[in-house]
Design an enzyme around this catalytic site. Structure first.
Site, PDB file in Angstrom:
ATOM      1  N   ASN A   1      -6.430  -9.802  -7.462  1.00  0.00           N
ATOM      2  CA  ASN A   1      -6.417 -10.457  -6.159  1.00  0.00           C
ATOM      3  C   ASN A   1      -7.687 -11.241  -5.862  1.00  0.00           C
ATOM      4  OD1 ASN A   1      -7.141  -7.527  -6.168  1.00  0.00           O
ATOM      5  ND2 ASN A   1      -7.938  -8.036  -4.134  1.00  0.00           N
TER       6      ASN A   1
ATOM      7  N   GLN B   1       0.055  -9.945  -6.253  1.00  0.00           N
ATOM      8  CA  GLN B   1      -0.433 -11.333  -6.322  1.00  0.00           C
ATOM      9  C   GLN B   1       0.355 -12.184  -7.313  1.00  0.00           C
ATOM     10  OE1 GLN B   1      -2.456 -12.655  -4.279  1.00  0.00           O
ATOM     11  NE2 GLN B   1      -3.447 -10.891  -3.332  1.00  0.00           N
TER      12      GLN B   1
ATOM     13  N   THR C   1       0.830  -1.206   0.000  1.00  0.00           N
ATOM     14  CA  THR C   1       0.000   0.000   0.000  1.00  0.00           C
ATOM     15  C   THR C   1       0.864   1.255   0.000  1.00  0.00           C
ATOM     16  OG1 THR C   1      -1.845  -1.105   1.102  1.00  0.00           O
ATOM     17  CG2 THR C   1      -1.751   1.288   1.277  1.00  0.00           C
TER      18      THR C   1
ATOM     19  N   CYS D   1      -8.966  -6.473   2.588  1.00  0.00           N
ATOM     20  CA  CYS D   1      -9.249  -5.103   3.028  1.00  0.00           C
ATOM     21  C   CYS D   1     -10.732  -4.793   3.024  1.00  0.00           C
ATOM     22  CB  CYS D   1      -8.537  -4.099   2.122  1.00  0.00           C
ATOM     23  SG  CYS D   1      -6.779  -4.413   1.955  1.00  0.00           S
TER      24      CYS D   1
ATOM     25  N   SER E   1       4.889  -7.303  -2.301  1.00  0.00           N
ATOM     26  CA  SER E   1       4.712  -7.413  -0.856  1.00  0.00           C
ATOM     27  C   SER E   1       5.225  -8.748  -0.355  1.00  0.00           C
ATOM     28  CB  SER E   1       3.224  -7.272  -0.516  1.00  0.00           C
ATOM     29  OG  SER E   1       3.006  -7.410   0.865  1.00  0.00           O
TER      30      SER E   1
END
Length: 380
Positions: free
Chosen positions: A153, A181, A74, A325, A199
Site C-alpha cells: 500500500n 491494493q 481489516t 492508518c 475492500s
C-alpha cells in the site's frame, strides 16, 4: 470547501457516480433485510446481494459462494488469521508474514504471538522485495499459514505471488493474501490462494464493506467465525448485511472489470510524468522498484524535515507519508524502515497515488507546488 488536488487514492477512492446511483434505491425503496426469507422485501434484497457477490467473484476469478461479506478488509484479515489460529487451537502453530505488511496484518499477528503462536516476519531488500528463498527456509512442519500481501500500500511493490502460491501448494499450507491494493488495479486470480481480503473503498466503491474469499472444495480447512449471532454468510460472519454498500461494492467491481486495463495505462503515463519531474529535484530518491502498481510512486526528499514537508504539501495537494492508518504518526513508516531507509529520510518520504480523477494538469500543478515547498524548506 476548496479542496486540494487529491493524490491519495491508495488511502481511499471516491465512489464512482454509477456506484452511488446503484446504491440509492437500497436505502429507501428497497429497504428489506436480506435475511428476511418470508416476504418479497427480503427476497429482493437477497437477490441484490447475490448479484453483487457474483460481480465481486468475477473480478478475482472466484465462485460466488466463496465470497464472504465483512465490514471491510481489516475485519476480513482478522477473520482469516484469528479464525485459522482458533481452528488449530491446542496445536503448535507457526505463521509466516512480512515486515512490510499492512498494520492490520502485523497487529493481528502480534495478537497471535501473545496467545502463543510463533510468527516469522520475512525481511525485504532495499526495493521492498521479498526473497522467496527466505520464505522456503522459514517453513516448519507446524507452519499453518503464509500471509503475504499482493501489492504494498505504501510503495506499490507487487510481490512474486505466483511463486508464493507454488510454495504454499507444494507444502500444503494455507496462503492468505491481502489483495486490497491489487484488486481492481491489476488482474488477479484466486487460483492457488486459500484466503484473500479485498475492500470496496479502494476501487471506487463505498466505505464500510469488504470481503473475504474462502476457498471451497479443498483439503485445507476454513477459518472459524469471529463474529457470532445469526449464522449469516454461511456461518463465517453473523450480522445484518449492509445491502446498499454491498450493491455498491458489486457495481464498483463490475466497472473495474471494464476500466482496469485502459485506466492502468493512462495512470502509468501520468505517474511516470510526475515521478520523472519530481526525481529531477536534487537529493530526491525513489522508494521501491519498477515492479509496482502503475499509479503509485513513493519519493524521499532529502534535506527537509518530514512533518513540515507533509504539512506544507498538503496545503495544495492531498498526499500521505504512509498508510492512511498511520500517516499522522511522526515515526517513519515501518515499510520504509524495513527497506533500510534511515529515519530522517523515511519521515521525509511522500506517497503519491493517482486515480480516475487525476489529470495531466493535476500532475503539473503538483510538481510546481512540491518544487516550491522543497525549495522553501531547504532555504533555496
Amino acid at each position: 470547501m476548496n479542496y486540494p488536488i487529491y493524490l491519495d487514492f491508495n488511502a481511499t477512492t471516491p465512489c464512482a457516480p454509477e456506484v452511488i446511483e446503484a446504491m440509492i434505491p437500497w436505502f429507501g425503496e428497497h429497504f428489506g433485510n436480506a435475511a428476511s426469507k418470508s416476504h418479497p422485501y427480503g427476497w429482493v434484497a437477497e437477490n441484490a446481494v447475490e448479484e453483487a457477490r457474483e460481480q465481486i467473484a468475477n473480478l478475482i476469478g472466484a465462485q460466488s459462494k466463496e465470497i464472504i461479506f465483512t465490514s471491510g478488509a481489516t475485519e476480513a484479515i482478522n477473520l482469516a488469521i484469528k479464525g485459522t489460529f482458533e481452528l488449530y487451537k491446542g496445536s503448535k502453530q507457526h505463521y509466516i508474514t512480512c515486515q512490510t505488511e499492512h498494520k492490520a496484518v502485523l497487529d493481528t499477528m502480534k495478537a497471535l504471538e501473545e496467545k502463543g503462536a510463533e510468527v516469522t516476519y520475512l525481511p525485504v531488500d532495499r526495493e521492498g522485495n521479498v526473497n522467496t528463498s527466505d520464505l522456503k527456509s522459514s517453513i516448519f512442519p507446524h507452519t499453518k499459514m503464509i500471509c503475504l500481501m499482493w501489492a504494498n500500500n505504501e510503495t506499490g511493490i507487487i510481490h512474486p505471488i505466483e511463486e508464493i502460491k507454488a510454495i504454499a501448494e507444494e507444502n500444503n499450507i494455507i496462503l492468505f493474501t491481502d489483495a486490497v491494493q491489487a484488486a481492481g488495479k491489476i488482474p488477479i486470480s484466486v487460483k492457488g490462494v486459500h484466503l484473500m481480503a479485498i475492500s470496496a473503498h479502494k476501487l471506487y466503491g463505498p466505505k464500510g464493506v469488504g470481503a473475504l474469499y474462502v476457498r471451497h472444495n479443498h483439503s485445507l480447512p476454513k477459518p472459524l467465525a469471529q463474529v457470532h449471532g445469526g449464522g449469516h454468510e454461511k456461518g463465517f460472519r453473523s450480522g445484518t448485511l449492509n445491502v446498499p454498500a454491498i450493491v455498491g461494492f458489486g457495481k464498483a467491481t463490475e466497472l473495474r472489470m471494464y476500466e482496469m486495463q485502459s485506466e492502468s495505462k493512462r495512470l502509468e503515463k501520468l505517474r511516470d510524468l510526475l515521478e520523472t519531474k519530481l526525481l529531477s529535484i536534487p537529493n530526491t530518491f525513489l522508494n521501491g522498484s519498477q515492479n509496482r502498481l502503475t499509479h503509485v510512486t513513493n519519493i524521499a526528499f532529502g534535506g527537509v524535515e518530514g512533518e513540515d514537508l507533509l504539512r506544507k504539501i498538503c496545503q495544495k495537494v492531498a498526499v500521505s507519508s504512509g498508510s492512511a492508518c498511520t500517516s499522522i504518526s511522526p515515526k517513519p513508516s515501518h515499510v520504509l524502515q524495513a527497506m533500510g531507509l534511515d529515519s530522517d529520510l523515511g519521515r521525509a518520504s511522500i506517497r503519491f497515488s493517482l486515480g480516475k480523477n487525476t489529470t495531466e494538469q493535476d500532475v503539473l500543478d503538483t510538481v510546481a507546488w512540491v518544487e516550491k515547498v522543497v525549495g522553501d524548506l531547504r532555504g533555496i
